[in-house]
Design an enzyme around this catalytic site. Structure first.
Site, short mmCIF file in Angstrom:
data_model
loop_
_atom_site.label_atom_id
_atom_site.label_comp_id
_atom_site.label_asym_id
_atom_site.label_seq_id
_atom_site.Cartn_x
_atom_site.Cartn_y
_atom_site.Cartn_z
N HIS A 47 0.84 -1.20 0.00
CA HIS A 47 0.00 0.00 0.00
C HIS A 47 0.88 1.24 0.00
O HIS A 47 1.71 1.41 0.88
CB HIS A 47 -0.91 0.01 1.23
CG HIS A 47 -1.91 1.11 1.21
ND1 HIS A 47 -3.13 0.99 0.57
CD2 HIS A 47 -1.87 2.37 1.71
CE1 HIS A 47 -3.80 2.12 0.70
NE2 HIS A 47 -3.05 2.98 1.38
N THR A 109 -6.20 12.02 -13.76
CA THR A 109 -5.04 11.79 -12.90
C THR A 109 -3.75 11.59 -13.70
O THR A 109 -2.69 12.08 -13.31
CB THR A 109 -5.29 10.61 -11.94
OG1 THR A 109 -4.18 10.45 -11.09
CG2 THR A 109 -5.57 9.31 -12.68
N ASP A 121 2.73 6.86 -13.18
CA ASP A 121 3.01 6.22 -11.90
C ASP A 121 4.53 6.15 -11.73
O ASP A 121 5.21 5.49 -12.51
CB ASP A 121 2.39 4.83 -11.86
CG ASP A 121 2.37 4.20 -10.49
OD1 ASP A 121 3.17 4.60 -9.63
OD2 ASP A 121 1.54 3.29 -10.28
N ARG A 123 6.06 5.04 -8.91
CA ARG A 123 6.41 4.14 -7.81
C ARG A 123 7.37 3.03 -8.25
O ARG A 123 7.36 2.62 -9.40
CB ARG A 123 5.15 3.50 -7.22
CG ARG A 123 4.28 4.50 -6.49
CD ARG A 123 3.01 3.89 -6.01
NE ARG A 123 2.14 3.54 -7.14
CZ ARG A 123 0.93 3.03 -7.03
NH1 ARG A 123 0.43 2.79 -5.84
NH2 ARG A 123 0.20 2.78 -8.09
#
Length: 190
Positions: A47, A109, A121, A123
């Site tokens: 998460h 987004t 993204d 990450r």
């Protein structure tokens, strides 16, 4: 990569009684929230931090709902939630709020992240491999809707994917549609 690892501590919470272990990677401090005993195959949720959703209860995303569903699942079935300090898909809180501002003006987004000079993204999941190795975990059931997480881990075998099905609301339905249609998120129990 230099990693500092904390001792293990107990955490009684409104979701159940867990244990905690922190992992400091440079300036980011990540958290393993876990319930033992682990079986041969460990239920794991990765998460990424979402201050606006997790702490404040934003309805613009599904982050808090996913975190709470995961903690409920881990309470019932055992396993671990790995809480990564990768706010706003790893663009940081300031940039995330700037992206929110662009979304208020009609961008989705992904468009907002691109407008700010970021990928959809940003990450990464190398620290997850380090955390799982520290616990001696080699096989997992991954609680996720994100296909990037299925391919982002190197040190473990993902035995199965456990979907986290969240009911959309009027504030996040377009956001979830973008995640599904443009990012490949599997938002249904498939």
């Amino acid at each position: 990569m230099k990693i500092e690892i904390s001792n293990i501590a107990n955490l009684p919470s409104r979701f159940g009684n867990y244990k905690l272990k922190a992992f400091k990677e440079n300036e980011k401090e990540h958290l393993a929230i876990f319930k033992e005993p682990f079986g041969e195959i460990v239920n794991v949720r990765i998460h990424s931090e979402c201050l606006t959703g997790d702490a404040i209860g934003s309805l613009k995303c599904d982050c808090r709902d996913q975190l709470e569903a995961s903690l409920d699942y881990i309470e019932k079935h055992g396993g671990m939630v790995i809480y990564l300090r990768q706010e706003g898909r790893n663009i940081g809180l300031l940039n995330k709020i700037n992206a929110y501002s662009l979304q208020d003006k009609g961008l989705d987004t992904i468009q907002a992240n691109h407008q700010l000079g970021f990928k959809a993204d940003e990450r990464t999941y190398e620290i997850v491999d380090i955390i799982l190795k520290d616990f001696g975990i080699t096989k997992i059931n991954l609680l996720t809707n994100n296909p990037e997480k299925l391919g982002g881990l190197k040190c473990v075998q993902i035995v199965s994917r456990i979907p986290i099905v969240i009911t959309p609301n009027k504030h996040n339905k377009d956001y979830l549609k973008v995640k599904q249609e443009q990012m490949g998120h599997m938002l249904k129990d498939e």
